[in-house]
Design a protein around this motif. Structure first.
Motif, PDB file in Angstrom:
ATOM      1  N   ARG A 368       0.811  -1.217   0.000  1.00 34.58           N
ATOM      2  CA  ARG A 368       0.000   0.000   0.000  1.00 34.58           C
ATOM      3  C   ARG A 368       0.839   1.259   0.000  1.00 34.58           C
ATOM      4  O   ARG A 368       0.482   2.259  -0.591  1.00 34.58           O
ATOM      5  N   VAL A 369       1.982   1.236   0.645  1.00 39.25           N
ATOM      6  CA  VAL A 369       2.767   2.450   0.793  1.00 39.25           C
ATOM      7  C   VAL A 369       3.984   2.467  -0.104  1.00 39.25           C
ATOM      8  O   VAL A 369       4.813   3.344   0.016  1.00 39.25           O
ATOM      9  N   GLN A 370       4.087   1.522  -1.014  1.00 40.46           N
ATOM     10  CA  GLN A 370       5.284   1.450  -1.835  1.00 40.46           C
ATOM     11  C   GLN A 370       5.400   2.695  -2.695  1.00 40.46           C
ATOM     12  O   GLN A 370       4.459   3.120  -3.346  1.00 40.46           O
ATOM     13  N   THR A 371       6.529   3.292  -2.750  1.00 36.75           N
ATOM     14  CA  THR A 371       6.772   4.510  -3.510  1.00 36.75           C
ATOM     15  C   THR A 371       8.244   4.681  -3.738  1.00 36.75           C
ATOM     16  O   THR A 371       9.069   4.030  -3.107  1.00 36.75           O
ATOM     17  N   ALA A 372       8.573   5.612  -4.651  1.00 35.09           N
ATOM     18  CA  ALA A 372       9.984   5.858  -4.955  1.00 35.09           C
ATOM     19  C   ALA A 372      10.666   6.651  -3.862  1.00 35.09           C
ATOM     20  O   ALA A 372      11.878   6.651  -3.746  1.00 35.09           O
ATOM     21  N   GLU A 373       9.877   7.367  -3.043  1.00 35.84           N
ATOM     22  CA  GLU A 373      10.448   8.191  -1.986  1.00 35.84           C
ATOM     23  C   GLU A 373      10.149   7.562  -0.632  1.00 35.84           C
ATOM     24  O   GLU A 373       9.097   6.938  -0.439  1.00 35.84           O
ATOM     25  N   PRO A 374      11.029   7.711   0.353  1.00 41.08           N
ATOM     26  CA  PRO A 374      10.751   7.177   1.683  1.00 41.08           C
ATOM     27  C   PRO A 374       9.586   7.911   2.315  1.00 41.08           C
ATOM     28  O   PRO A 374       9.484   9.123   2.218  1.00 41.08           O
ATOM     29  N   LEU A 375       8.714   7.161   2.972  1.00 39.63           N
ATOM     30  CA  LEU A 375       7.559   7.761   3.598  1.00 39.63           C
ATOM     31  C   LEU A 375       7.831   7.981   5.077  1.00 39.63           C
ATOM     32  O   LEU A 375       8.960   8.010   5.535  1.00 39.63           O
ATOM     33  N   VAL A 376       6.766   8.130   5.826  1.00 41.84           N
ATOM     34  CA  VAL A 376       6.922   8.517   7.210  1.00 41.84           C
ATOM     35  C   VAL A 376       7.581   7.428   8.043  1.00 41.84           C
ATOM     36  O   VAL A 376       8.296   7.695   8.985  1.00 41.84           O
ATOM     37  N   MET A 377       7.351   6.157   7.715  1.00 48.22           N
ATOM     38  CA  MET A 377       7.947   5.093   8.510  1.00 48.22           C
ATOM     39  C   MET A 377       9.364   4.793   8.038  1.00 48.22           C
ATOM     40  O   MET A 377       9.695   4.964   6.884  1.00 48.22           O
ATOM     41  N   ASP A 378      10.150   4.369   8.940  1.00 51.89           N
ATOM     42  CA  ASP A 378      11.525   3.964   8.640  1.00 51.89           C
ATOM     43  C   ASP A 378      11.761   2.654   9.367  1.00 51.89           C
ATOM     44  O   ASP A 378      11.897   2.612  10.583  1.00 51.89           O
ATOM     45  N   GLN A 379      11.783   1.542   8.621  1.00 49.87           N
ATOM     46  CA  GLN A 379      11.859   0.232   9.244  1.00 49.87           C
ATOM     47  C   GLN A 379      13.265  -0.132   9.693  1.00 49.87           C
ATOM     48  O   GLN A 379      13.466  -1.198  10.257  1.00 49.87           O
ATOM     49  N   SER A 380      14.238   0.700   9.382  1.00 50.30           N
ATOM     50  CA  SER A 380      15.605   0.358   9.787  1.00 50.30           C
ATOM     51  C   SER A 380      15.759   0.542  11.286  1.00 50.30           C
ATOM     52  O   SER A 380      15.328   1.539  11.852  1.00 50.30           O
ATOM     53  N   GLN A 599       2.407   0.183  -9.257  1.00 46.27           N
ATOM     54  CA  GLN A 599       3.775   0.110  -8.750  1.00 46.27           C
ATOM     55  C   GLN A 599       4.063  -1.254  -8.137  1.00 46.27           C
ATOM     56  O   GLN A 599       5.124  -1.841  -8.376  1.00 46.27           O
ATOM     57  N   ALA A 600       3.116  -1.755  -7.337  1.00 49.21           N
ATOM     58  CA  ALA A 600       3.321  -3.062  -6.718  1.00 49.21           C
ATOM     59  C   ALA A 600       3.392  -4.166  -7.760  1.00 49.21           C
ATOM     60  O   ALA A 600       4.200  -5.095  -7.655  1.00 49.21           O
ATOM     61  N   SER A 601       2.540  -4.072  -8.803  1.00 52.22           N
ATOM     62  CA  SER A 601       2.556  -5.079  -9.857  1.00 52.22           C
ATOM     63  C   SER A 601       3.884  -5.062 -10.610  1.00 52.22           C
ATOM     64  O   SER A 601       4.451  -6.122 -10.903  1.00 52.22           O
ATOM     65  N   ARG A 602       4.371  -3.868 -10.929  1.00 48.14           N
ATOM     66  CA  ARG A 602       5.656  -3.785 -11.625  1.00 48.14           C
ATOM     67  C   ARG A 602       6.779  -4.311 -10.753  1.00 48.14           C
ATOM     68  O   ARG A 602       7.715  -4.961 -11.239  1.00 48.14           O
ATOM     69  N   SER A 603       6.703  -4.013  -9.451  1.00 50.72           N
ATOM     70  CA  SER A 603       7.743  -4.501  -8.547  1.00 50.72           C
ATOM     71  C   SER A 603       7.728  -6.022  -8.463  1.00 50.72           C
ATOM     72  O   SER A 603       8.785  -6.670  -8.491  1.00 50.72           O
ATOM     73  N   GLU A 604       6.529  -6.607  -8.376  1.00 48.53           N
ATOM     74  CA  GLU A 604       6.441  -8.069  -8.334  1.00 48.53           C
ATOM     75  C   GLU A 604       6.936  -8.694  -9.631  1.00 48.53           C
ATOM     76  O   GLU A 604       7.611  -9.732  -9.621  1.00 48.53           O
TER      77      GLU A 604
END
Length: 629
Positions: A368-380, A599-604
């Motif tokens: 749902r949140v996949q994008t070219a730019e980092p969003l609000v969450m940072d999983q690192s 975007q998700a389809s292209r990524s998959e």
């Protein structure tokens, strides 16, 4: 001592300007453009930094030196030398003023027109750029000569420098009033709105429809331009084939003409293959132009006597192609920014907020949140990720509201100071703060900070308004590494144009006693006082326009005006009825969701392709090893 303090200051400003340029500049921009814009930004920032130093070095003039009637002529002839000897910032002000005037009205406009030119060699583009810029130079020369003649008749003396300074200050002051009036309202309102994620999410979704439509229009305009170029090339090929039978080979078969055609095709090939998101927006020409025919056919591109397109025609196509490509980049950046912003605020409102850095992200949420730019969450699971999570989760809304209230307070004080500018009594709160920081002869860093803060805030309001105006289209600065050279040159041009009118207005707001002090800036600008009205009282009453522009912005007047002119402004979202807004929001939700799904389809697909290649390589190696065995 002044030189020793100015050298590190210039170095810091140069580093700041270089950082801004390197942050915004798109790949492929020439080093000359980057160097020119960096120097222009440095000059623009230097005046703002020099003003507090000038005020801290200002001293009172002994009244006995100015009341000797018998020596008035000698005093007036040596006045500049006295100022230079007492206040050491006089020479830096002169150098900065005339350097910025030269950059803003000669070098930068010609460079901008050169970058927009469609000709195919550096020299041809420079000639075309200078020729187009010369039109503005001729207009300015006519206005300047007329003003000098009228002033000479009025004063019975010729004054050239005062007229030039007065005209430049008048033009700049009107722009300052326009941009400052907008920024004083927009900046606090922007901080306050961003403190409410739900409101910003709704705004982004409502604007998504217009951004998507603008992106379609930009791609179609580019496609029209590409087909026009194809038609021109086809006309050239037809002419070459016919000339081959006739045995003639003039004009279009020489080497220079061939190089122009090859260069035009090379520019066209830069956007021949767009990103998947843009390629899907291409469509057939008959669907785009069923109401208006924009594509030239071969006959329209050929000359009256059947000759192929001239170099001038090809240059017009090249300039049109540059504008179309820049519009596509600008529209795509605006669309991506809206999508990322909508996803950002969706994470803050519709979910439980950003997940902790060490949390596990589900595939559904990640898609749902996949994008070219980092969003609000940072999983690192890093210190940066933890700090960002804590800030977004617990402190962001409070911090934004605090900044909104602080900037609103600063805006109120600026407006009060501008409104009381024509009153003989000094009611400016900034003058009170400056007086409280004045410790007599020992004016140190706190005095300079007190002088810098109001000027810096006014500068931020003006330049943020300038940088974000979407009416400029491709001239508007965009995201990181996404602004073309022409956008940087355009903003540098207006930054250096506006700094001296802004500083002059700030000095008037303080109601600083320039007649009995050694303020070097006031001495530099005092030449304007020779010009009646525009050099004197206009500078006092023109800032009242700021109040009108602020009121205009409060009632969303800019948005309404731009809407009438055909431009979509983000504040227009609040000017429609509730049913229309709900419909636009639902449309935006659908567009953003479909964009994320694509975007998700292209990524998959890319992941599956990569895995198949890895598996195929592994099987190949295994078969090879088995064969050896």
């Amino acid at each position: 001592t002044l030189v020793q303090s100015l050298i590190p200051l210039i170095f810091l400003l140069l580093c700041l300007a270089l950082y801004i340029v390197r942050h915004y500049v798109s790949p492929g921009t020439s080093w000359f453009i980057q160097f020119l814009v960096t120097c222009s930004f440095t000059f623009g920032f230097f005046g703002l930094a020099l003003m507090p130093i000038d005020l801290s070095l200002t001293t009172s003039i002994d009244s006995s030196d100015g009341n000797n009637d018998g020596n008035n002529d000698d005093n007036s002839s040596n006045n500049a030398a006295d100022y230079q000897s007492v206040n050491a910032t006089y020479v830096p002000w002169l150098v900065t003023y005339w350097s910025t005037m030269f950059l803003a009205f000669t070098i930068l406009p010609a460079t901008r027109e050169t970058l927009l030119s469609g000709y195919f060699s550096i020299t041809s583009r420079m000639r075309d750029g200078c020729r187009k810029a010369a039109r503005a130079y001729v207009l300015m020369a006519i206005v300047g000569i007329t003003s000098v003649i009228v002033l000479a008749v009025y004063l019975r003396d010729i004054h050239i420098i005062p007229v030039i300074m007065a005209l430049g200050n008048t033009y700049g002051l009107l722009l300052v009033c326009l941009l400052l009036g907008y920024g004083l309202v927009d900046l606090p309102r922007r901080w306050w709105r961003q403190a409410c994620p739900a409101s910003e999410l709704r705004r982004a979704r409502i604007m998504a429809g217009s951004a998507d439509e603008a992106l379609f229009d930009a791609v179609w305009e580019l496609q029209d331009c590409e087909e026009s170029i194809d038609a021109a090339v086809s006309a050239i090929e037809d002419a070459r084939q016919s000339s081959g039978h006739a045995g003639t080979g003039e004009g279009f078969e020489n080497e220079a003409y061939t190089k122009c055609v090859d260069k035009l095709l090379k520019w066209r090939d830069k956007t021949a293959t767009l990103s998947p998101e843009l390629e899907r927006r291409r469509t057939a020409s008959h669907r785009r132009n069923q109401d208006n025919g924009q594509i030239e056919n071969n006959a329209e591109l050929m000359g009256e006597d059947g000759t192929p397109p001239s170099i001038e025609t090809l240059a017009k196509l090249g300039a049109r192609l540059k504008r179309a490509q820049a519009n596509v980049v600008s529209a795509e950046q605006k669309w991506n920014s809206l999508v990322n912003r909508a996803r950002w605020f969706a994470d803050l409102t519709e979910g439980e907020g950003p997940p902790p850095p060490d949390s596990v992200v589900t595939p559904r949420r990640n898609a749902r949140v996949q994008t070219a730019e980092p969003l609000v969450m940072d999983q690192s699971n890093t210190m940066k990720g933890k700090m960002r999570y804590c800030w977004t989760r617990y402190f962001r809304s409070t911090g934004y509201r605090t900044m909104g209230m602080l900037t609103a307070g600063m805006s109120v004080m600026v407006l009060w100071s501008e409104a009381t500018l024509a009153i003989p009594i000094n009611l400016s709160p900034f003058a009170l703060f400056l007086g409280a920081a004045d410790k007599g002869e020992s004016r140190g860093i706190w005095y300079q900070i007190a002088a810098m803060v109001p000027l810096l805030y006014m500068s931020v309001c003006i330049f943020s308004s300038l940088f974000k105006l979407s009416i400029f289209g491709p001239f508007c600065l965009r995201g990181k590494k996404e602004s073309p050279g022409v956008a940087l040159v355009f903003n540098a041009q207006y930054l250096v144009r506006l700094q001296f009118p802004l500083i002059y207005n700030y000095l008037l707001v303080l109601k600083y006693d320039t007649s009995s002090t050694t303020c070097a800036f006031s001495k530099v600008m005092s030449h304007m006082e020779t010009v009646p009205f525009f050099g004197t009282s206009f500078n006092i009453y023109a800032p009242l326009l700021i109040l009108a522009f602020c009121a205009f912005t409060l009632v969303n007047g800019y948005a309404r005006l731009l809407g009438l002119l055909g431009f979509e402004h983000e504040d227009m979202v609040y000017l429609s009825d509730q049913e229309t807004l709900d419909s636009k929001e639902n449309e935006g939700i659908t567009l953003i969701r479909r964009h994320g799904e694509r975007q998700a389809s292209r990524s998959e697909t890319e992941d599956l392709k990569l895995r198949s290649e890895e598996d195929g390589g592994g099987r190949t190696n295994s078969s090879f090893r088995n064969g050896i065995v």
